[in-house]
Design a protein around this motif. Structure first.
Motif, PDB file in Angstrom:
ATOM      1  N   ARG A   1       0.840  -1.203   0.000  1.00  0.00           N
ATOM      2  CA  ARG A   1       0.000   0.000   0.000  1.00  0.00           C
ATOM      3  C   ARG A   1       0.872   1.248   0.000  1.00  0.00           C
ATOM      4  O   ARG A   1       0.552   2.241  -0.655  1.00  0.00           O
ATOM      5  N   ARG A   2       1.959   1.195   0.746  1.00  0.00           N
ATOM      6  CA  ARG A   2       2.878   2.340   0.784  1.00  0.00           C
ATOM      7  C   ARG A   2       3.484   2.601  -0.586  1.00  0.00           C
ATOM      8  O   ARG A   2       3.579   3.742  -1.038  1.00  0.00           O
ATOM      9  N   LEU A   3       3.875   1.528  -1.265  1.00  0.00           N
ATOM     10  CA  LEU A   3       4.401   1.675  -2.621  1.00  0.00           C
ATOM     11  C   LEU A   3       3.338   2.260  -3.550  1.00  0.00           C
ATOM     12  O   LEU A   3       3.631   3.108  -4.397  1.00  0.00           O
ATOM     13  N   GLY A   4       2.104   1.793  -3.378  1.00  0.00           N
ATOM     14  CA  GLY A   4       1.026   2.284  -4.222  1.00  0.00           C
ATOM     15  C   GLY A   4       0.779   3.768  -4.044  1.00  0.00           C
ATOM     16  O   GLY A   4       0.490   4.481  -5.013  1.00  0.00           O
ATOM     17  N   ARG A   5       0.898   4.263  -2.803  1.00  0.00           N
ATOM     18  CA  ARG A   5       0.693   5.693  -2.552  1.00  0.00           C
ATOM     19  C   ARG A   5       1.760   6.535  -3.246  1.00  0.00           C
ATOM     20  O   ARG A   5       1.548   7.713  -3.517  1.00  0.00           O
ATOM     21  N   ARG A   6       2.912   5.921  -3.519  1.00  0.00           N
ATOM     22  CA  ARG A   6       3.987   6.625  -4.221  1.00  0.00           C
ATOM     23  C   ARG A   6       3.870   6.458  -5.730  1.00  0.00           C
ATOM     24  O   ARG A   6       4.755   6.889  -6.464  1.00  0.00           O
ATOM     25  N   GLY A   7       2.809   5.813  -6.187  1.00  0.00           N
ATOM     26  CA  GLY A   7       2.614   5.656  -7.617  1.00  0.00           C
ATOM     27  C   GLY A   7       3.214   4.406  -8.205  1.00  0.00           C
ATOM     28  O   GLY A   7       3.341   4.299  -9.426  1.00  0.00           O
ATOM     29  N   THR A   8       3.616   3.443  -7.349  1.00  0.00           N
ATOM     30  CA  THR A   8       4.188   2.180  -7.828  1.00  0.00           C
ATOM     31  C   THR A   8       3.161   1.067  -7.645  1.00  0.00           C
ATOM     32  O   THR A   8       2.963   0.584  -6.528  1.00  0.00           O
ATOM     33  N   PRO A   9       2.500   0.644  -8.702  1.00  0.00           N
ATOM     34  CA  PRO A   9       1.472  -0.397  -8.575  1.00  0.00           C
ATOM     35  C   PRO A   9       2.086  -1.781  -8.412  1.00  0.00           C
ATOM     36  O   PRO A   9       3.244  -2.014  -8.773  1.00  0.00           O
ATOM     37  N   THR A  10       1.289  -2.700  -7.880  1.00  0.00           N
ATOM     38  CA  THR A  10       1.725  -4.075  -7.645  1.00  0.00           C
ATOM     39  C   THR A  10       0.734  -5.045  -8.263  1.00  0.00           C
ATOM     40  O   THR A  10      -0.484  -4.842  -8.175  1.00  0.00           O
ATOM     41  N   VAL A  11       1.277  -6.107  -8.853  1.00  0.00           N
ATOM     42  CA  VAL A  11       0.460  -7.232  -9.314  1.00  0.00           C
ATOM     43  C   VAL A  11       0.981  -8.490  -8.631  1.00  0.00           C
ATOM     44  O   VAL A  11       2.189  -8.735  -8.608  1.00  0.00           O
ATOM     45  N   LEU A  12       0.085  -9.264  -8.049  1.00  0.00           N
ATOM     46  CA  LEU A  12       0.467 -10.507  -7.386  1.00  0.00           C
ATOM     47  C   LEU A  12       0.568 -11.629  -8.418  1.00  0.00           C
ATOM     48  O   LEU A  12      -0.293 -11.763  -9.290  1.00  0.00           O
ATOM     49  N   VAL A  13       1.620 -12.426  -8.292  1.00  0.00           N
ATOM     50  CA  VAL A  13       1.919 -13.483  -9.256  1.00  0.00           C
ATOM     51  C   VAL A  13       1.789 -14.842  -8.579  1.00  0.00           C
ATOM     52  O   VAL A  13       2.344 -15.048  -7.484  1.00  0.00           O
ATOM     53  N   ASP A  14       1.086 -15.765  -9.226  1.00  0.00           N
ATOM     54  CA  ASP A  14       0.860 -17.098  -8.672  1.00  0.00           C
ATOM     55  C   ASP A  14       0.161 -17.006  -7.324  1.00  0.00           C
ATOM     56  O   ASP A  14       0.414 -17.795  -6.424  1.00  0.00           O
ATOM     57  N   ARG A  15      -0.712 -16.034  -7.182  1.00  0.00           N
ATOM     58  CA  ARG A  15      -1.463 -15.849  -5.942  1.00  0.00           C
ATOM     59  C   ARG A  15      -2.771 -15.140  -6.238  1.00  0.00           C
ATOM     60  O   ARG A  15      -2.756 -14.036  -6.781  1.00  0.00           O
ATOM     61  N   LEU A  16      -3.873 -15.763  -5.891  1.00  0.00           N
ATOM     62  CA  LEU A  16      -5.182 -15.130  -6.021  1.00  0.00           C
ATOM     63  C   LEU A  16      -5.404 -14.230  -4.820  1.00  0.00           C
ATOM     64  O   LEU A  16      -5.243 -14.655  -3.674  1.00  0.00           O
ATOM     65  N   VAL A  17      -5.749 -12.983  -5.063  1.00  0.00           N
ATOM     66  CA  VAL A  17      -6.009 -12.052  -3.974  1.00  0.00           C
ATOM     67  C   VAL A  17      -7.511 -11.797  -3.899  1.00  0.00           C
ATOM     68  O   VAL A  17      -8.156 -11.542  -4.918  1.00  0.00           O
ATOM     69  N   GLU A  18      -8.054 -11.924  -2.705  1.00  0.00           N
ATOM     70  CA  GLU A  18      -9.498 -11.809  -2.545  1.00  0.00           C
ATOM     71  C   GLU A  18      -9.901 -10.626  -1.675  1.00  0.00           C
ATOM     72  O   GLU A  18     -10.955 -10.038  -1.873  1.00  0.00           O
ATOM     73  N   ASP A  19      -9.082 -10.263  -0.695  1.00  0.00           N
ATOM     74  CA  ASP A  19      -9.485  -9.240   0.267  1.00  0.00           C
ATOM     75  C   ASP A  19      -8.544  -8.041   0.287  1.00  0.00           C
ATOM     76  O   ASP A  19      -8.481  -7.304   1.269  1.00  0.00           O
ATOM     77  N   HIS A  20      -7.784  -7.841  -0.796  1.00  0.00           N
ATOM     78  CA  HIS A  20      -6.909  -6.678  -0.915  1.00  0.00           C
ATOM     79  C   HIS A  20      -7.036  -6.113  -2.327  1.00  0.00           C
ATOM     80  O   HIS A  20      -7.271  -6.865  -3.278  1.00  0.00           O
ATOM     81  N   PRO A  21      -6.871  -4.792  -2.482  1.00  0.00           N
ATOM     82  CA  PRO A  21      -7.094  -4.156  -3.792  1.00  0.00           C
ATOM     83  C   PRO A  21      -5.878  -4.258  -4.714  1.00  0.00           C
ATOM     84  O   PRO A  21      -5.196  -3.265  -4.980  1.00  0.00           O
ATOM     85  N   TYR A  22      -5.626  -5.460  -5.227  1.00  0.00           N
ATOM     86  CA  TYR A  22      -4.505  -5.658  -6.149  1.00  0.00           C
ATOM     87  C   TYR A  22      -4.951  -6.571  -7.286  1.00  0.00           C
ATOM     88  O   TYR A  22      -5.770  -7.463  -7.103  1.00  0.00           O
ATOM     89  N   SER A  23      -4.365  -6.345  -8.437  1.00  0.00           N
ATOM     90  CA  SER A  23      -4.553  -7.289  -9.532  1.00  0.00           C
ATOM     91  C   SER A  23      -3.718  -8.528  -9.257  1.00  0.00           C
ATOM     92  O   SER A  23      -2.710  -8.468  -8.536  1.00  0.00           O
ATOM     93  N   SER A  24      -4.124  -9.649  -9.840  1.00  0.00           N
ATOM     94  CA  SER A  24      -3.398 -10.887  -9.589  1.00  0.00           C
ATOM     95  C   SER A  24      -3.519 -11.830 -10.769  1.00  0.00           C
ATOM     96  O   SER A  24      -4.480 -11.754 -11.546  1.00  0.00           O
ATOM     97  N   VAL A  25      -2.528 -12.709 -10.890  1.00  0.00           N
ATOM     98  CA  VAL A  25      -2.545 -13.781 -11.883  1.00  0.00           C
ATOM     99  C   VAL A  25      -2.248 -15.075 -11.141  1.00  0.00           C
ATOM    100  O   VAL A  25      -1.251 -15.162 -10.411  1.00  0.00           O
ATOM    101  N   SER A  26      -3.088 -16.060 -11.302  1.00  0.00           N
ATOM    102  CA  SER A  26      -2.911 -17.292 -10.542  1.00  0.00           C
ATOM    103  C   SER A  26      -3.489 -18.473 -11.306  1.00  0.00           C
ATOM    104  O   SER A  26      -4.102 -18.317 -12.360  1.00  0.00           O
ATOM    105  N   VAL A  27      -3.269 -19.643 -10.734  1.00  0.00           N
ATOM    106  CA  VAL A  27      -3.899 -20.870 -11.210  1.00  0.00           C
ATOM    107  C   VAL A  27      -4.802 -21.371 -10.088  1.00  0.00           C
ATOM    108  O   VAL A  27      -4.492 -21.198  -8.906  1.00  0.00           O
TER     109      VAL A  27
END
Length: 337
Positions: free
Chosen positions: A131-157
């Motif tokens: 979240r701190r990185l996001g406030r500085r304009g650095t977005p995050t995408v989670l890899v090999d992890r489904l995110v359900e309760d946090h505001p991030y994009s994700s790619v998973s199986v």
């Protein structure tokens, strides 16, 4: 050599050299050639990192994976790098080795380097940091992890479906005493694969023994295989679902050293990931296939969309992409009970 040295050699102003480097269309051809000749003579190399910091726009992405020694994550990284290169971006790779301290150290480094965006397969609870990185304009995408309760994009199986596929296959081949081998249990991928295995045995008449390991490398499989081999024949499972292919390969090595007929005749063995080595083992390994390179490429696609939205002042829309796993049947599960 500095840009000032180039300007002196070419007999032009500093701003002219800057234009040649960044906006060459604004400089007359003869002047541009004189500056380029000076650059070649002096061996000048531009400090691109400093330029990016001044501009506030990095051309680098950060990537943190759980285990760079696992061919699955090697393939994911390849997909990330290939897709990033299409947009002129480079990738800094960090290996957390499934430890929170190393994960934190990589995040510290990437924050200091002002990476353009972050791709991560997290170990611990890093969401406040993200979240701190996001406030500085650095977005995050989670890899090999489904995110359900946090505001991030994700790619998973869908690992629950993958675990279910693996154990349903074992049950369909007549196996009834099944063991699930993998760990640590707190790792989301391991937990989901175990959940799928539990769902598959429910109501099937089969039992599921849980054997937790400290990690997901060949040595962990070796140790469990030796312990299983030491059991009396009637006390061994008749099938093993390993949480990944590396653990399965270690198991196969230990069991084959005892008696090459144990796999698959007495113990069917299936892994997860379908790494390249799976088909090349002494007894070709059945596995659950994940589209590793596609996962990496898709993660970069999502990150680029978020960067474009941020750059244009639009609201970022988070996406969750979930691929379906595929059962690959080979000789390690083909033996008779």
């Amino acid at each position: 050599m500095s840009i000032r040295d180039v300007a002196e050699r070419a007999g032009v102003a500093l701003g002219t050299v800057s234009n040649v480097l960044n906006r060459p269309d604004k400089v007359a051809e003869a002047t541009r050639k004189r500056v380029q000749d000076a650059i070649d003579e002096l061996g000048f190399v531009r400090n691109d990192a400093a330029r990016q910091l001044r501009a506030g726009l990095s051309r680098t992405l950060g990537l943190v994976v759980l285990d760079v020694g696992n061919p699955f994550f090697t393939a994911v990284s390849r997909g990330v790098e290939d897709r990033a290169a299409q947009d002129g971006l480079s990738v800094l790779l960090g290996n957390s080795d499934e430890t929170e301290s190393r994960e934190a150290a990589h995040l510290d480094l990437f924050e200091q380097q002002r990476v353009r965006g972050l791709l991560i397969s997290p170990v611990g609870d890093v969401y406040e940091r993200l979240r701190r990185l996001g406030r500085r304009g650095t977005p995050t995408v989670l890899v090999d992890r489904l995110v359900e309760d946090h505001p991030y994009s994700s790619v998973s199986v869908d690992d629950v479906a993958g675990g279910r596929l693996a154990v349903e296959h074992l049950v369909q081949t007549g196996r009834r005493r099944i063991a699930f081998v993998g760990g640590p249990a707190g790792l989301r991928q391991v937990a989901d694969r175990r959940t799928g295995a539990e769902q598959a045995v429910a109501g099937s008449g089969a039992s599921l023994e849980i054997i937790e390991t400290d990690g997901l490398v060949v040595g962990d499989g070796h140790a469990v295989g030796a312990a299983l081999a030491a059991r009396a024949a009637g006390e061994r499972p008749d099938a093993v679902f390993a949480a990944n292919d590396l653990v399965a390969i270690g198991l196969m090595q230990s069991l084959a050293m005892l008696d090459h007929r144990l796999v698959p005749g007495d113990i069917a063995l299936i892994g997860y990931d379908d790494i390249d080595f799976a088909a090349a083992t002494v007894i070709p390994l059945s596995s659950i296939r994940q589209p590793a390179e596609l996962i990496g490429r898709t993660a970069v696609e999502l990150l680029l969309r978020e960067l474009e939205a941020i750059g244009s002042g639009q609201e970022v829309e988070h996406e969750q992409v979930v691929f379906q796993p595929e059962l690959v049947i080979r000789a390690s599960t083909a033996g008779q009970v």
